[in-house]
Design a protein around this motif. Sequence first.
Motif, PDB file in Angstrom:
ATOM      1  N   GLU A 261       0.829  -1.219   0.000  1.00 26.70           N
ATOM      2  CA  GLU A 261       0.000   0.000   0.000  1.00 26.70           C
ATOM      3  C   GLU A 261       0.856   1.259   0.000  1.00 26.70           C
ATOM      4  OE1 GLU A 261      -3.572  -0.082   2.716  1.00 26.70           O
ATOM      5  OE2 GLU A 261      -2.826  -2.118   3.071  1.00 26.70           O
ATOM      6  N   SER A 262       1.927   1.288   0.779  1.00 30.47           N
ATOM      7  CA  SER A 262       2.746   2.497   0.820  1.00 30.47           C
ATOM      8  C   SER A 262       3.444   2.719  -0.523  1.00 30.47           C
ATOM      9  CB  SER A 262       3.771   2.423   1.955  1.00 30.47           C
ATOM     10  OG  SER A 262       4.621   1.314   1.816  1.00 30.47           O
ATOM     11  N   TYR A 263       3.843   1.622  -1.195  1.00 29.66           N
ATOM     12  CA  TYR A 263       4.518   1.752  -2.481  1.00 29.66           C
ATOM     13  C   TYR A 263       3.569   2.247  -3.567  1.00 29.66           C
ATOM     14  CZ  TYR A 263       7.705   0.592  -6.308  1.00 29.66           C
ATOM     15  OH  TYR A 263       8.531   0.656  -7.406  1.00 29.66           O
ATOM     16  N   THR A 264       2.277   1.977  -3.427  1.00 32.70           N
ATOM     17  CA  THR A 264       1.307   2.373  -4.454  1.00 32.70           C
ATOM     18  C   THR A 264       0.429   3.551  -4.023  1.00 32.70           C
ATOM     19  OG1 THR A 264      -0.245   0.694  -3.624  1.00 32.70           O
ATOM     20  CG2 THR A 264       1.204   0.058  -5.447  1.00 32.70           C
ATOM     21  N   ALA A 265       0.738   4.161  -2.883  1.00 32.40           N
ATOM     22  CA  ALA A 265      -0.015   5.345  -2.457  1.00 32.40           C
ATOM     23  C   ALA A 265       0.223   6.495  -3.431  1.00 32.40           C
ATOM     24  CB  ALA A 265       0.419   5.755  -1.043  1.00 32.40           C
TER      25      ALA A 265
END
Length: 493
Positions: A261-265
């Motif tokens: 999730e953090s990589y695709t935020a």
Amino acid sequence: MAPAATRSAIFRLVSAAQLQSACPCHGCRSATHTHGPLGLQQLRKLATPVNAVQKEYAFEVAASNLRFGEGVTREVGMDLKNMKARKIGVVTDPVVAKLKPLQTVESLQSQQDLPFEVFDEVVSEPTEESWRRAISWARERDFSHFLAVGGGSVIDTAKTANLFTVYKDADLMDFVNAPIGKGLPIEKIRIHAALVPTTAGTGSETTGTAIFDVTSRAFKTGIANRALKPVLGIVDTANTESCPVEVHISAGLDVLFHSLESYTAIPYTERTPRPTNPILRPAYQGSNPVADIFSLWALKTTVKYLPRVANDVTDHETRSQMLLAASFAGIGFGNAGVHLCHGMSYPISGLNKQGPKYKHPGYQVNHPIIPHGISVALTGPAVFQFTAPSSPDRHREALAIFNNTTVTDPSITSIPDSEIGAHLYESIARFLDGLGVPRGLKAVGYTKEDVPMLVDGTIPQRRVLDLAPNIGDVAGEDGREHLTRILEASLEY
């Protein structure tokens, strides 16, 4: 494939195209119309935003000091002595209190003039009531420092107890994320705590986040602020030896989706509004170059090692790598944030106590529980099918990791951008199947009739949803429709 545009979005587009007054040039049907000086002036006036909300232009990186090593827990007594601690509040739960990790207390006993008291009433998946009980306990004693020994629930409870011994007159909801709480800034605290995780999951030993269940509203929320970051995280492989396999899996899923999730935020440069004061810059800022490095490493490591720990919890290398991945993911999402999976997980776990009453195996509790990592994973396949169009390259990289190959492999390069989401859906679902994760919301007792309640519980989670790509105005009609479709797609797979 990605969801089609909503009816309301299409209606707005058609309406905008039909508005003749929208542009003094394109809205004019006269064949003799030409731009004169007045036309240019009108065009510029209409094209320039008035009081436009400025986007972010900077990001910050913050993390706790971390110490990683086998047996390193024995040093914590010396650490607290070096911190000039006067009196220690030790926070744990009834299960860990009986296990080897709490032998850290022996390292406190070995230090002269270092008194401590133990609070062992932390509950798995903390509630507003359990937090208030811990806060009351801490406020009645004059602690200078805290030591947490346990999983994310214990660590989050210790952070909160520390916070409210500094703000002695504040109410719990004063610092809880808006719009659920007041979301007041935290200005006068650095957490005086050493945190010793006994699970490889939350990464809470690195972050300024603490999560609890608001039982009155049947969803989770929390406090997120850099000031909550602890002084020291002690990451010791020996402390996960007694962890049941089901807990290893659930905790590892949290690592998986923290990193993904953090990589695709959304990129930090797309976040609004730009803070008027640096103290108002949120801990969750959007993807950024530093967080990307930590998140991507954690994702690769978790995909490699989580299936191994599920097969053999005695594998020392695997447990060591998963602990390191949890801390790496903590640094990544602690500076970038998470989005849809976590936002929807809060009502999924919260509503369970009054709805399906599902109790996951392997957890020594006397109440219904969908563990946090499981609640996050249930929507994973549908979420990343939905977000894929926002950044096909990043989702393609994630697909390559799940497929144990590289982005240059022909099996990956041959996939059109428009189909990345569908392929990633299948790869995530296959990975979860291999870990024995319940196959969707129906498998834990939810039905299609429950979806509106889950949507209602998700929408207030603006702290994370505002970082979600492709969602638009999450509080508006489009946001509600997108969330409904994602949850319905997550009922079974």
